[in-house]
Design a protein around this motif. Structure first.
Motif, PDB file in Angstrom:
ATOM      1  N   MET A   1       0.857  -1.174   0.000  1.00 13.74           N
ATOM      2  CA  MET A   1       0.000   0.000   0.000  1.00 13.74           C
ATOM      3  C   MET A   1       0.899   1.232   0.000  1.00 13.74           C
ATOM      4  O   MET A   1       1.826   1.317   0.784  1.00 13.74           O
ATOM      5  N   PRO A   2       0.626   2.196  -0.883  1.00 11.98           N
ATOM      6  CA  PRO A   2       1.473   3.385  -0.942  1.00 11.98           C
ATOM      7  C   PRO A   2       1.462   4.153   0.376  1.00 11.98           C
ATOM      8  O   PRO A   2       0.436   4.231   1.048  1.00 11.98           O
ATOM      9  N   ASP A   3       2.633   4.717   0.734  1.00 12.77           N
ATOM     10  CA  ASP A   3       2.744   5.466   1.985  1.00 12.77           C
ATOM     11  C   ASP A   3       1.836   6.686   2.025  1.00 12.77           C
ATOM     12  O   ASP A   3       1.331   7.049   3.075  1.00 12.77           O
ATOM     13  N   PHE A   4       1.610   7.341   0.854  1.00 11.35           N
ATOM     14  CA  PHE A   4       0.808   8.562   0.870  1.00 11.35           C
ATOM     15  C   PHE A   4      -0.632   8.314   1.308  1.00 11.35           C
ATOM     16  O   PHE A   4      -1.298   9.218   1.790  1.00 11.35           O
ATOM     17  N   ILE A   5      -1.095   7.087   1.196  1.00 12.22           N
ATOM     18  CA  ILE A   5      -2.445   6.771   1.658  1.00 12.22           C
ATOM     19  C   ILE A   5      -2.514   6.887   3.174  1.00 12.22           C
ATOM     20  O   ILE A   5      -3.452   7.436   3.724  1.00 12.22           O
ATOM     21  N   HIS A   6      -1.507   6.373   3.853  1.00 11.45           N
ATOM     22  CA  HIS A   6      -1.504   6.434   5.307  1.00 11.45           C
ATOM     23  C   HIS A   6      -1.123   7.819   5.803  1.00 11.45           C
ATOM     24  O   HIS A   6      -1.582   8.257   6.842  1.00 11.45           O
ATOM     25  N   ASP A   7      -0.267   8.519   5.060  1.00 13.27           N
ATOM     26  CA  ASP A   7       0.163   9.855   5.471  1.00 13.27           C
ATOM     27  C   ASP A   7      -0.919  10.901   5.242  1.00 13.27           C
ATOM     28  O   ASP A   7      -1.078  11.822   6.015  1.00 13.27           O
ATOM     29  N   ASP A   8      -1.636  10.766   4.137  1.00 11.97           N
ATOM     30  CA  ASP A   8      -2.629  11.764   3.767  1.00 11.97           C
ATOM     31  C   ASP A   8      -3.820  11.085   3.085  1.00 11.97           C
ATOM     32  O   ASP A   8      -4.055  11.280   1.895  1.00 11.97           O
ATOM     33  N   PRO A   9      -4.573  10.275   3.823  1.00 15.54           N
ATOM     34  CA  PRO A   9      -5.691   9.565   3.195  1.00 15.54           C
ATOM     35  C   PRO A   9      -6.824  10.524   2.846  1.00 15.54           C
ATOM     36  O   PRO A   9      -6.989  11.571   3.487  1.00 15.54           O
ATOM     37  N   PRO A  10      -7.590  10.189   1.812  1.00 13.69           N
ATOM     38  CA  PRO A  10      -8.749  11.027   1.495  1.00 13.69           C
ATOM     39  C   PRO A  10      -9.792  10.933   2.606  1.00 13.69           C
ATOM     40  O   PRO A  10      -9.859   9.945   3.328  1.00 13.69           O
ATOM     41  N   ILE A  11     -10.597  11.963   2.730  1.00 15.58           N
ATOM     42  CA  ILE A  11     -11.672  11.994   3.723  1.00 15.58           C
ATOM     43  C   ILE A  11     -12.900  11.329   3.111  1.00 15.58           C
ATOM     44  O   ILE A  11     -13.286  11.655   1.991  1.00 15.58           O
ATOM     45  N   LEU A  12     -13.497  10.409   3.833  1.00 18.88           N
ATOM     46  CA  LEU A  12     -14.751   9.811   3.402  1.00 18.88           C
ATOM     47  C   LEU A  12     -15.873  10.725   3.877  1.00 18.88           C
ATOM     48  O   LEU A  12     -15.991  11.003   5.072  1.00 18.88           O
ATOM     49  N   VAL A  13     -16.680  11.207   2.952  1.00 17.49           N
ATOM     50  CA  VAL A  13     -17.800  12.090   3.282  1.00 17.49           C
ATOM     51  C   VAL A  13     -19.088  11.315   3.030  1.00 17.49           C
ATOM     52  O   VAL A  13     -19.394  10.951   1.893  1.00 17.49           O
ATOM     53  N   CYS A  14     -19.832  11.057   4.110  1.00 21.54           N
ATOM     54  CA  CYS A  14     -21.089  10.305   4.063  1.00 21.54           C
ATOM     55  C   CYS A  14     -22.242  11.302   4.052  1.00 21.54           C
ATOM     56  O   CYS A  14     -22.499  11.967   5.053  1.00 21.54           O
ATOM     57  N   ALA A  15     -22.927  11.394   2.932  1.00 20.17           N
ATOM     58  CA  ALA A  15     -23.956  12.417   2.752  1.00 20.17           C
ATOM     59  C   ALA A  15     -25.362  11.908   3.067  1.00 20.17           C
ATOM     60  O   ALA A  15     -25.847  10.972   2.435  1.00 20.17           O
ATOM     61  N   ASP A  16     -25.974  12.532   4.047  1.00 13.11           N
ATOM     62  CA  ASP A  16     -27.405  12.372   4.338  1.00 13.11           C
ATOM     63  C   ASP A  16     -27.860  10.915   4.474  1.00 13.11           C
ATOM     64  O   ASP A  16     -28.880  10.521   3.917  1.00 13.11           O
ATOM     65  N   LEU A  17     -27.135  10.139   5.233  1.00 12.79           N
ATOM     66  CA  LEU A  17     -27.519   8.739   5.464  1.00 12.79           C
ATOM     67  C   LEU A  17     -28.555   8.701   6.582  1.00 12.79           C
ATOM     68  O   LEU A  17     -28.304   8.254   7.698  1.00 12.79           O
ATOM     69  N   GLN A  18     -29.749   9.170   6.238  1.00 16.86           N
ATOM     70  CA  GLN A  18     -30.834   9.357   7.194  1.00 16.86           C
ATOM     71  C   GLN A  18     -32.006   8.429   6.899  1.00 16.86           C
ATOM     72  O   GLN A  18     -32.234   8.037   5.755  1.00 16.86           O
ATOM     73  N   VAL A  19     -32.752   8.093   7.939  1.00 19.89           N
ATOM     74  CA  VAL A  19     -33.894   7.188   7.860  1.00 19.89           C
ATOM     75  C   VAL A  19     -34.923   7.668   6.829  1.00 19.89           C
ATOM     76  O   VAL A  19     -35.566   6.857   6.154  1.00 19.89           O
ATOM     77  N   GLU A  20     -35.072   8.960   6.684  1.00 21.44           N
ATOM     78  CA  GLU A  20     -36.033   9.553   5.747  1.00 21.44           C
ATOM     79  C   GLU A  20     -35.976   8.902   4.374  1.00 21.44           C
ATOM     80  O   GLU A  20     -37.004   8.650   3.747  1.00 21.44           O
ATOM     81  N   TYR A  21     -34.781   8.610   3.905  1.00 22.99           N
ATOM     82  CA  TYR A  21     -34.605   8.111   2.548  1.00 22.99           C
ATOM     83  C   TYR A  21     -34.933   6.634   2.381  1.00 22.99           C
ATOM     84  O   TYR A  21     -34.996   6.143   1.252  1.00 22.99           O
ATOM     85  N   LEU A  22     -35.125   5.916   3.475  1.00 19.71           N
ATOM     86  CA  LEU A  22     -35.430   4.488   3.396  1.00 19.71           C
ATOM     87  C   LEU A  22     -36.832   4.146   3.877  1.00 19.71           C
ATOM     88  O   LEU A  22     -37.216   2.976   3.895  1.00 19.71           O
ATOM     89  N   THR A  23     -37.601   5.141   4.282  1.00 12.26           N
ATOM     90  CA  THR A  23     -38.939   4.915   4.831  1.00 12.26           C
ATOM     91  C   THR A  23     -39.965   4.821   3.698  1.00 12.26           C
ATOM     92  O   THR A  23     -40.185   5.808   2.983  1.00 12.26           O
ATOM     93  N   PRO A  24     -40.577   3.632   3.504  1.00 18.10           N
ATOM     94  CA  PRO A  24     -41.568   3.465   2.434  1.00 18.10           C
ATOM     95  C   PRO A  24     -42.700   4.487   2.560  1.00 18.10           C
ATOM     96  O   PRO A  24     -43.121   4.838   3.660  1.00 18.10           O
ATOM     97  N   GLY A  25     -43.143   4.950   1.409  1.00 13.71           N
ATOM     98  CA  GLY A  25     -44.248   5.891   1.366  1.00 13.71           C
ATOM     99  C   GLY A  25     -43.826   7.348   1.491  1.00 13.71           C
ATOM    100  O   GLY A  25     -44.642   8.244   1.312  1.00 13.71           O
ATOM    101  N   ARG A  26     -42.568   7.593   1.796  1.00 13.68           N
ATOM    102  CA  ARG A  26     -42.078   8.961   1.919  1.00 13.68           C
ATOM    103  C   ARG A  26     -41.755   9.519   0.531  1.00 13.68           C
ATOM    104  O   ARG A  26     -41.367   8.789  -0.369  1.00 13.68           O
ATOM    105  N   ARG A  27     -41.885  10.819   0.382  1.00 13.44           N
ATOM    106  CA  ARG A  27     -41.663  11.489  -0.898  1.00 13.44           C
ATOM    107  C   ARG A  27     -40.232  11.310  -1.413  1.00 13.44           C
ATOM    108  O   ARG A  27     -40.003  11.203  -2.608  1.00 13.44           O
TER     109      ARG A  27
END
Length: 187
Positions: A1-27
């Protein structure tokens, strides 16, 4: 694994992982929510196992369909932030509408983010466009993002259209390209 991954890994950005989006019948329900949730969990687990930085975005809009007092804005249990992971609430589609998020990212040099989650046609799109104009580099994981079903028309065609627009502002990668069997990240 390249050293730059451990030295400067990218940030994982998790967008809007909210219940709203999985609730049946919701808009704003996501039709392929189970597959997207599973892929998000796989990537989130990889980041956590390697102790790489993780950010969580939570949309708290002032619209009637996104009532902040409702349990529908709660995190999806399997994907909720852990202690030490950054969380940012944003009132408008872009994560940069959070003053804390904008300040945090403004103070980072050469920011690189891997973006996944829901609200592809709102939060993901708006965030990559705002980030592009700030010289922040985003990668969007094609099979770990989802959007609501459009009012009319084919959902897959709608998603692909949104992804085509996003491709002008961010790199689009499938998770298989991002994750190697050795657990290394290809950035």
């Amino acid at each position: 694994m390249p050293d730059f991954i451990h030295d400067d890994p990218p940030i994982l950005v998790c967008a809007d992982l909210q219940v709203e989006y999985l609730t049946p019948g919701r808009r704003h329900v996501i039709l392929d929510g189970d597959a997207t949730t599973s892929r998000c969990l796989e990537l989130l687990t990889l980041w956590r196992d390697n102790l790489w930085p993780v950010m969580h975005l939570k949309r708290i809009a002032q619209a009637a369909w996104f009532n902040p007092a409702s349990k529908l804005t709660d995190w999806i249990v399997e994907l909720k932030p852990r202690p030490g992971e950054m969380t940012f609430e944003h009132p408008l589609p872009s994560a940069y509408s959070s003053a804390r998020f904008a300040d945090y990212t403004a103070n980072m040099r050469n920011i690189r983010c891997v973006l996944l989650g829901f609200s592809l046609d709102e939060t993901v799109l708006a965030t990559v466009v705002d980030g592009f104009h700030r010289s922040h580099r985003y990668q969007v994981v094609a099979d770990a993002v989802a959007c609501r079903h459009p009012g009319h028309g084919d959902a897959a065609t709608y998603k692909q259209s949104v992804m085509n627009v996003i491709g002008n502002f961010a790199t689009i990668r499938p998770s298989a390209e991002l994750i190697r069997t050795s657990g290394a990240i290809a950035v």
